[in-house]
Design a protein around this motif. Sequence first.
Motif, short mmCIF file in Angstrom:
data_model
loop_
_atom_site.label_atom_id
_atom_site.label_comp_id
_atom_site.label_asym_id
_atom_site.label_seq_id
_atom_site.Cartn_x
_atom_site.Cartn_y
_atom_site.Cartn_z
N PRO A 110 0.82 -1.22 0.00
CA PRO A 110 0.00 0.00 0.00
C PRO A 110 0.84 1.26 0.00
N ALA A 111 0.28 2.31 -0.57
CA ALA A 111 0.82 3.67 -0.48
C ALA A 111 2.21 3.82 -1.08
N VAL A 112 2.49 3.08 -2.17
CA VAL A 112 3.80 3.18 -2.80
C VAL A 112 3.61 3.40 -4.29
N ASP A 113 4.38 4.33 -4.84
CA ASP A 113 4.35 4.63 -6.26
C ASP A 113 5.14 3.56 -7.02
N PRO A 114 4.55 2.92 -8.04
CA PRO A 114 5.28 1.88 -8.77
C PRO A 114 6.60 2.38 -9.35
N VAL A 115 6.64 3.64 -9.78
CA VAL A 115 7.87 4.17 -10.34
C VAL A 115 8.98 4.20 -9.30
N PRO A 120 12.46 0.32 -10.44
CA PRO A 120 13.88 0.08 -10.11
C PRO A 120 14.17 -1.38 -9.75
N THR A 121 13.24 -2.03 -9.07
CA THR A 121 13.43 -3.44 -8.74
C THR A 121 13.51 -4.28 -10.01
N LEU A 122 12.63 -4.00 -10.97
CA LEU A 122 12.67 -4.70 -12.25
C LEU A 122 14.01 -4.48 -12.95
N LEU A 123 14.47 -3.25 -12.96
CA LEU A 123 15.74 -2.94 -13.62
C LEU A 123 16.90 -3.70 -12.98
N ASN A 124 16.90 -3.77 -11.65
CA ASN A 124 17.97 -4.50 -10.96
C ASN A 124 17.95 -5.97 -11.33
N ASP A 125 16.76 -6.56 -11.39
CA ASP A 125 16.66 -7.98 -11.73
C ASP A 125 17.02 -8.23 -13.19
N LEU A 155 12.22 3.51 -17.04
CA LEU A 155 12.63 2.18 -17.49
C LEU A 155 13.59 2.29 -18.67
N LEU A 156 13.24 3.09 -19.66
CA LEU A 156 14.07 3.20 -20.86
C LEU A 156 15.40 3.90 -20.58
#
Length: 757
Positions: A110-115, A120-125, A155-156
């Motif tokens: 809850p209460a967290v912006d996906p950006v 960032p988590t996706l980019l790290n993985d 992302l880009l």
Amino acid sequence: MTGPPSSPLLSVKHAVPPPRPAAVRRKRLHDGLRAAREARLCAVVAPAGWGKTTLLAQWAREPEQRLCTAWVSLDRSDDEPVRFWAYALTALSALDATVSARALAALSAPAVDPVTVAVPTLLNDLAAISAQYVLVLDDVHVLHDRQVWEGLEFLLEYLPPSLRVVMAGRADPALPLARLRARGQLAEIRADDLRFTLEESADLFAAVGGSRLPPASAAQLWERTEGWAAGLQLAALSVRGSGEPEAAVSRLRGDDRHILDYLATEVLDRLDPAQLDLLVRMSVLRRLSGPLCDAVLGRSGSAGILRNLEQASLFVAALDPARRWYRCHSLLRDVLRRELEATDPDAVPLLLGRAADWYAAEGRTDEAVRLLIAARDIARAMALLRSSQAWFFESGAAAVYLRLGEEAVAAGGPPDAEVYVMLAYAAVLSGRFDRVRHWCDAADPFVGDRTPPVDGWRSARALLLTMRAAYGHEEGDRSSADLVEGARAVQLEADAGRPGYVLARAALASAYMRAGRYEDAVALLTDAWQRPSRALLPTPALLQTAGLVALNRLQVGDVEVAKEVCDEVSATADAVEGAWGEAAASSVTWLRLVQGRLARSRGDLILARSRLRGAVRLADVWGRDLELVRALSSLAEVELAAGDRRGAREAATRAREVADAAPIRPLAAAELQAVETRLGRGAVRAARRLGRLHEDLTDRELSVLQALSGPATQRDISAALFLSVNTVKGYTKSLYRKLGTSSRRDAVERGRALGLV
């Protein structure tokens, strides 16, 4: 902890559309797409009818692409950050579960912006893998939400070589294309590229029309359609079986591109009545399936009709390999919708309402609400929102609830106290605190003693007041309103057996803490924490309440009690942070701050440093300047105790930057000032020892020097240090004398050289 809402349409949105009957393979464009894999973004941009989706689907089904391409078919309902990223990440997870599992889990927090967290988590993985994947986003022109595009731009900007993105749409993506183009990171396929060549247009005409044109007629057809895919297909359909293809081609005119008359006279009139009836009446929907059409039309056999239309290349395309779902080409659908509205306008809301009933029965409440809004049946949409709160909130779709509710109200929905309150609650869960204030204000005139209580609460007004006290005011504009609202909520929420009892007291305790009334906060929280009803709290609320209890206990010196509370929920906090990562910020930041300070008090500097660095990261994600300043100040203290003066100064400097940019409470300001003074005092001792400073600076002089290093005026400094302007001037003169300088600039430069600022 739950994930984004499950969806019976999820698989079809991720399916690469199957090959279309009579489609022509265009090798030159396929070769271009393969070359485009070297660019971070490939943009396929052209108006409707140019064959964007057909091209990409053919390419994605090539053997070398099939196992490395993730696909998302977008529509207007995806124009919301959590929903969009849920679909994009789920598509990637079908290729490699390790790529997006952590980012998907973060979306449910809850209460967290996906950006802020998921991207960032996706980019790290992605950076940790050697495989290469492609994400195709089809119909991106339906996306308008600023946060969605910010996430895609982020992302880009940092995309590793393991992923490339292809976007198809009718208009340029809302991205800095010029910058990407200048860096060589953009590949483009536009209408001129998609235009059929003379040879390709002849092949398409033969495949759809069943006969091949003589060279002269083929050239004439190509010139008059300008290689436009939809125009070529319509021309082929119009002459199929006529035996006079040349004559039909000769009748083509340039304005046929607008296709309304042409479609109605040359193509639609040739459909059998059942086919035409289905297409006209189902033009109200973007996606079609046999069961859905049967329910809307009140008959059976729709699946067969859809299958026949697709096989005949009549502008109906399958969306999944099993051919359960179809879509009608947007150009044809627009024509059919206008036909329906002209001949039977009363049918539109009726058909949309039946579709809404079908989606509701299938468990797709969000789609049902959208269709009811489209049908202008706002009363039913509001009623469904009122009765389906649990469906949205328990499936992590609070942002979707907020978006739909706001659309319903904007469309003229009647005032509804319960829905308004739940819109405020949805805004809390989705981190839209500006909307919390808005919906609290909207609900206030309509929430009375007879308003039905929300699940878990004795009083709807108590919930409203609790949200107001906790989130309904800007940090610098609270005065005593939150204390009054919180106290009234506590008075109303008197049933200790409900979780609302705990939450109302936690909200008032937060207001007490902001006002520096820590003993009052502890008394309230002690009562709330001892109630068995706290076990009924959602896990994030339980952890946040525990952090509040521990923080206030520590503030009044109850170290052992603070430790007991942290220990009691430690395993749960670790599990939540393990599942959500930094997206757990709103749940565990306070706990990590207290754990770090407790470890520091025991002399365990290694654990203290770990916990406080975590608290800094979490507070940054949470977007709470106060917690960030306190965490950084505490970290600076630990770094200083560990002998890492450079690390301590970096933490303190960042804390000062945050504190100067936003209003913070006196307690946080005092904590920061204390560590800055200790840092400066150590530097003074070192400078004296080395003979670089011949006279000690007082603590006040150090504070003034550190303040002078920023943009603050003397009046600003006097207010921050609770001194008069004349006193600040006196300290400044003394500083100049001791440092051997005569100006503010020289004093700051001398202070930096000595390590004092």
